[in-house]
Design a protein around this motif. Structure first.
Motif, PDB file in Angstrom:
ATOM      1  N   LEU A  97     150.119  25.874  -3.396  1.00  0.00           N
ATOM      2  CA  LEU A  97     149.842  27.232  -3.842  1.00  0.00           C
ATOM      3  C   LEU A  97     148.350  27.347  -3.956  1.00  0.00           C
ATOM      4  O   LEU A  97     147.722  26.614  -4.683  1.00  0.00           O
ATOM      5  CB  LEU A  97     150.478  27.462  -5.190  1.00  0.00           C
ATOM      6  CG  LEU A  97     151.962  27.259  -5.217  1.00  0.00           C
ATOM      7  CD1 LEU A  97     152.475  27.362  -6.625  1.00  0.00           C
ATOM      8  CD2 LEU A  97     152.640  28.240  -4.334  1.00  0.00           C
ATOM      9  N   THR A 130     155.879  34.549   1.761  1.00  0.00           N
ATOM     10  CA  THR A 130     156.043  35.936   1.299  1.00  0.00           C
ATOM     11  C   THR A 130     156.886  36.016   0.033  1.00  0.00           C
ATOM     12  O   THR A 130     157.215  37.109  -0.416  1.00  0.00           O
ATOM     13  CB  THR A 130     156.702  36.797   2.402  1.00  0.00           C
ATOM     14  OG1 THR A 130     158.014  36.286   2.669  1.00  0.00           O
ATOM     15  CG2 THR A 130     155.855  36.801   3.663  1.00  0.00           C
ATOM     16  N   GLY A 131     157.254  34.861  -0.516  1.00  0.00           N
ATOM     17  CA  GLY A 131     158.035  34.853  -1.748  1.00  0.00           C
ATOM     18  C   GLY A 131     159.530  34.854  -1.527  1.00  0.00           C
ATOM     19  O   GLY A 131     160.294  35.040  -2.458  1.00  0.00           O
ATOM     20  N   LYS A 185     158.120  27.881  -6.942  1.00  0.00           N
ATOM     21  CA  LYS A 185     158.779  29.190  -7.015  1.00  0.00           C
ATOM     22  C   LYS A 185     158.270  29.982  -8.223  1.00  0.00           C
ATOM     23  O   LYS A 185     157.927  31.158  -8.110  1.00  0.00           O
ATOM     24  CB  LYS A 185     160.294  28.997  -7.097  1.00  0.00           C
ATOM     25  CG  LYS A 185     161.066  30.288  -7.131  1.00  0.00           C
ATOM     26  CD  LYS A 185     162.561  30.013  -7.178  1.00  0.00           C
ATOM     27  CE  LYS A 185     163.323  31.326  -7.279  1.00  0.00           C
ATOM     28  NZ  LYS A 185     164.761  31.091  -7.422  1.00  0.00           N
ATOM     29  N   HIS A 235     154.650  31.239  -7.778  1.00  0.00           N
ATOM     30  CA  HIS A 235     154.584  32.386  -6.870  1.00  0.00           C
ATOM     31  C   HIS A 235     155.099  33.655  -7.559  1.00  0.00           C
ATOM     32  O   HIS A 235     154.516  34.725  -7.416  1.00  0.00           O
ATOM     33  CB  HIS A 235     155.371  32.143  -5.590  1.00  0.00           C
ATOM     34  CG  HIS A 235     155.229  33.268  -4.626  1.00  0.00           C
ATOM     35  ND1 HIS A 235     154.154  33.355  -3.768  1.00  0.00           N
ATOM     36  CD2 HIS A 235     155.971  34.373  -4.418  1.00  0.00           C
ATOM     37  CE1 HIS A 235     154.262  34.483  -3.078  1.00  0.00           C
ATOM     38  NE2 HIS A 235     155.355  35.100  -3.448  1.00  0.00           N
ATOM     39  N   GLU A 236     156.178  33.537  -8.319  1.00  0.00           N
ATOM     40  CA  GLU A 236     156.738  34.694  -9.012  1.00  0.00           C
ATOM     41  C   GLU A 236     155.783  35.242 -10.065  1.00  0.00           C
ATOM     42  O   GLU A 236     155.677  36.449 -10.243  1.00  0.00           O
ATOM     43  CB  GLU A 236     158.074  34.330  -9.655  1.00  0.00           C
ATOM     44  CG  GLU A 236     159.188  34.133  -8.647  1.00  0.00           C
ATOM     45  CD  GLU A 236     160.469  33.582  -9.249  1.00  0.00           C
ATOM     46  OE1 GLU A 236     160.457  33.164 -10.438  1.00  0.00           O
ATOM     47  OE2 GLU A 236     161.478  33.553  -8.526  1.00  0.00           O
ATOM     48  N   PRO A 248     151.804  36.080  -7.557  1.00  0.00           N
ATOM     49  CA  PRO A 248     151.871  36.069  -6.087  1.00  0.00           C
ATOM     50  C   PRO A 248     150.532  36.388  -5.429  1.00  0.00           C
ATOM     51  O   PRO A 248     150.272  35.961  -4.311  1.00  0.00           O
ATOM     52  CB  PRO A 248     152.915  37.133  -5.763  1.00  0.00           C
ATOM     53  CG  PRO A 248     152.963  38.012  -6.957  1.00  0.00           C
ATOM     54  CD  PRO A 248     152.628  37.128  -8.129  1.00  0.00           C
ATOM     55  N   LYS A 249     149.676  37.133  -6.128  1.00  0.00           N
ATOM     56  CA  LYS A 249     148.383  37.486  -5.541  1.00  0.00           C
ATOM     57  C   LYS A 249     147.510  36.259  -5.290  1.00  0.00           C
ATOM     58  O   LYS A 249     146.758  36.208  -4.339  1.00  0.00           O
ATOM     59  CB  LYS A 249     147.671  38.466  -6.474  1.00  0.00           C
ATOM     60  CG  LYS A 249     146.344  38.974  -5.924  1.00  0.00           C
ATOM     61  CD  LYS A 249     145.727  39.973  -6.855  1.00  0.00           C
ATOM     62  CE  LYS A 249     144.374  40.428  -6.316  1.00  0.00           C
ATOM     63  NZ  LYS A 249     143.692  41.336  -7.238  1.00  0.00           N
ATOM     64  N   SER A 264     148.711  33.024  -5.170  1.00  0.00           N
ATOM     65  CA  SER A 264     149.442  31.859  -4.670  1.00  0.00           C
ATOM     66  C   SER A 264     150.037  32.164  -3.311  1.00  0.00           C
ATOM     67  O   SER A 264     150.710  33.160  -3.123  1.00  0.00           O
ATOM     68  CB  SER A 264     150.521  31.445  -5.656  1.00  0.00           C
ATOM     69  OG  SER A 264     151.484  32.456  -5.789  1.00  0.00           O
TER      70      SER A 264
END
Length: 133
Positions: free
Chosen positions: A11, A48-49, A120, A123-124, A127-128, A130
Motif C-alpha cells: 500500500l 481499485t478496492g 483490505k 485500503h478501505e 483509499p486515496k 493506498s
C-alpha cells in the motif's frame, strides 16, 4: 493531510515514490505473482478496492508483498516500527499509527489472512493514499 506508508504492495502513495522504489515494487509484484500463483487480473482488481475475489492465492500474494517490503514477517507479524520509520513527515506519524493500529485489530488465523485483513482495511480506511501494487 498528506502521508504515505510504503508497503510495496503493498500500500503506497505512488506519487511519492522514487523511480528506484517504483522499480523495486514492480520486481516484488512480479516475484509475488509467481510465488503465490495469484491471477494477475484479480491482483489488478485489488488496486481499485475490489476485494470480492478473496482466495488463498491472493492472500499469499499480499503476504509476499508485505514480507518483501519488510513490513511483515513470514509468520504474519506486522513491523509497526518499520512502517512508521517510512513515514516522511514526523507530524503525520500519529495519524498513520492510528490507522495502522485500527487495521491490525482484525487478526486472522493464518499469516496470509493477517496480511489480507491488513491490506483490505488500509485500503478501505484511506483509499486515496493506498494503492495495491
Amino acid at each position: 493531510m498528506k502521508y504515505f506508508v510504503v508497503f510495496a504492495i503493498c500500500l503506497v502513495a505512488v506519487q511519492a515514490l522514487t523511480d528506484e522504489q517504483k522499480e523495486k515494487l514492480k520486481k516484488h509484484r512480479s516475484e509475488c505473482l509467481a510465488e503465490s500463483k495469484a491471477v494477475e487480473e484479480q491482483v489488478d482488481k485489488l488496486k481499485t478496492g475490489d476485494f470480492t475475489n478473496e482466495n488463498e492465492d491472493l492472500k499469499k500474494y499480499t503476504l509476499c508483498l508485505m514480507v518483501k517490503s519488510e513490513l511483515m514477517t513470514k509468520d504474519g507479524k506486522f513491523k509497526k516500527d518499520v512502517a512508521l520509520a517510512k513515514v516522511p513527515n514526523a507530524a503525520d506519524k500519529p495519524t498513520v499509527e492510528k490507522l495502522i493500529d485500527a487495521c491490525l485489530a482484525n487478526k486472522g488465523s493464518t499469516p496470509q489472512q493477517n496480511a489480507w485483513n491488513y491490506v483490505k482495511c488500509y485500503h478501505e480506511k484511506d483509499p486515496k493514499h493506498s494503492i495495491l501494487i
